[in-house]
Scaffold this active site. Structure first.
Site, PDB file in Angstrom:
ATOM      1  CB  CYS A   1       5.752  19.263  -7.354  1.00  0.00           C
ATOM      2  SG  CYS A   1       6.450  18.859  -8.993  1.00  0.00           S
TER       3      CYS A   1
ATOM      4  CG  ASN B   1      -4.868 -11.087  13.269  1.00  0.00           C
ATOM      5  OD1 ASN B   1      -4.317 -10.230  13.433  1.00  0.00           O
ATOM      6  ND2 ASN B   1      -6.465 -10.913  13.144  1.00  0.00           N
TER       7      ASN B   1
ATOM      8  CG  HIS C   1      -2.110  -0.598   1.013  1.00  0.00           C
ATOM      9  ND1 HIS C   1      -2.518  -1.350   1.406  1.00  0.00           N
ATOM     10  CD2 HIS C   1      -2.402  -2.029  -0.068  1.00  0.00           C
ATOM     11  CE1 HIS C   1      -3.635  -2.337   1.453  1.00  0.00           C
ATOM     12  NE2 HIS C   1      -3.360  -2.436   0.031  1.00  0.00           N
TER      13      HIS C   1
ATOM     14  CB  CYS D   1       4.462  20.605 -12.123  1.00  0.00           C
ATOM     15  SG  CYS D   1       3.577  19.263 -10.591  1.00  0.00           S
TER      16      CYS D   1
HETATM   17 ZN    ZN Z   1       4.977  18.155 -10.333  1.00  0.00          ZN
END
Ligand code: ZN
Length: 268
Positions: A154, A220, A121, A157
């Site tokens: 980011c 478990n 995941h 961008c």
């Molecule tokens: Zn980016």
């Protein structure tokens, strides 16, 4: 009774050609990370996962997504490996466990020293730009977010970076899933540890192992759909039983009277 069961699991591990562990949220609850589904304390008892932790919600409003995930992220980032994680890492070091396949995104297996870890995941310690597809290390980004509340963006961008874990509505990482499936097919022993086997498709892997002739051991706190087909089922505190299991195995690897003290080299 418990000791007898653990001796039996130790025998299976020592006899196995290729043993793997499949872990879920239950191994990380002793580290203070809430289980997703436990009644009363489970994370999704308190909020609707589709509304909060979905790709759609992230795309629609990354700032709201970060705000909603903040309490969970704070717990994850502060968590330390517990004795159950450390025991699996010790079994790998002793050559008794080939890898860990995990549904957890908390990075605690790696933090405990496990080397071969398949994170079905994703990994919270990474961030990804869903526009540029760039993946970068993220623990620094998240800590800054927790301290200052600024959503990481980011550098190329300017879009909000997504934690590199699988949100609702996203497929599992294909490469990782194929590798994990290969491990399930190849193993002759699988330890199911702290996994309730409710989240598809990851929960299929123990059944893949069974179909390919592997023996299953389930550790478990609650019953799982695989119990009926398991060789041994242990419902006990994982932070207690896994270290004991690793200890029994180690004692059998180094019988009393032999040069029992492990060297520094082996300890590492
Ligand atoms: Zn980016």
């Amino acid at each position: 009774m418990l000791e007898h069961d653990l001796e039996q699991v130790a025998e299976l591990l020592l006899a196995a050609r290729h043993a793997v562990a499949f872990t879920g949220a239950g191994i990380s609850t002793p580290s203070g990370i809430p289980d997703y589904r436990s009644p009363g304390t489970g994370l999704w008892e308190k909020m609707d996962p589709m509304a909060v932790a979905s790709l759609r919600a992230f795309r629609a409003d990354p700032v709201a997504f970060y705000r909603a995930m903040r309490p969970f992220a704070a717990k994850l980032l502060a968590a330390q490996p517990n004795p159950a994680h450390l025991a699996l890492a010790a079994l790998e070091r002793d050559g008794l466990l080939a890898c860990v396949i995990t549904q957890n995104v908390d990075h605690l297996h790696r933090a405990a020293g496990s080397r071969c870890v398949w994170e079905l995941h994703g990994d919270l310690w990474e961030a990804v730009c869903i526009n540029c597809k760039r993946i970068l290390p993220a623990d620094g980004l998240w800590h800054r977010f927790l301290q200052e509340g600024i959503v990481p963006r980011c550098a190329s961008c300017g879009r909000a970076l997504k934690p590199n874990l699988i949100l609702f509505g996203e497929p599992l990482p294909r490469y990782v899933f194929l590798e994990a499936t290969g491990e399930a097919e190849r193993c002759d022993l699988m330890l199911v540890v702290g996994a309730s086997l409710e989240v598809a498709p990851a929960c299929e892997l123990p059944f893949v192992a069974l179909r390919h002739g592997a023996r299953l051991v389930v550790l478990n706190s609650a019953p799982t759909p695989a119990d009926a087909q398991a060789w041994v089922v242990i419902r006990h505190d994982l932070a207690e039983v896994l270290p004991r299991l690793a200890e029994i195995c180690r004692a059998r690897l180094r019988p009393l009277g032999s040069d029992a003290a492990p060297s520094e080299e082996e300890e590492r």
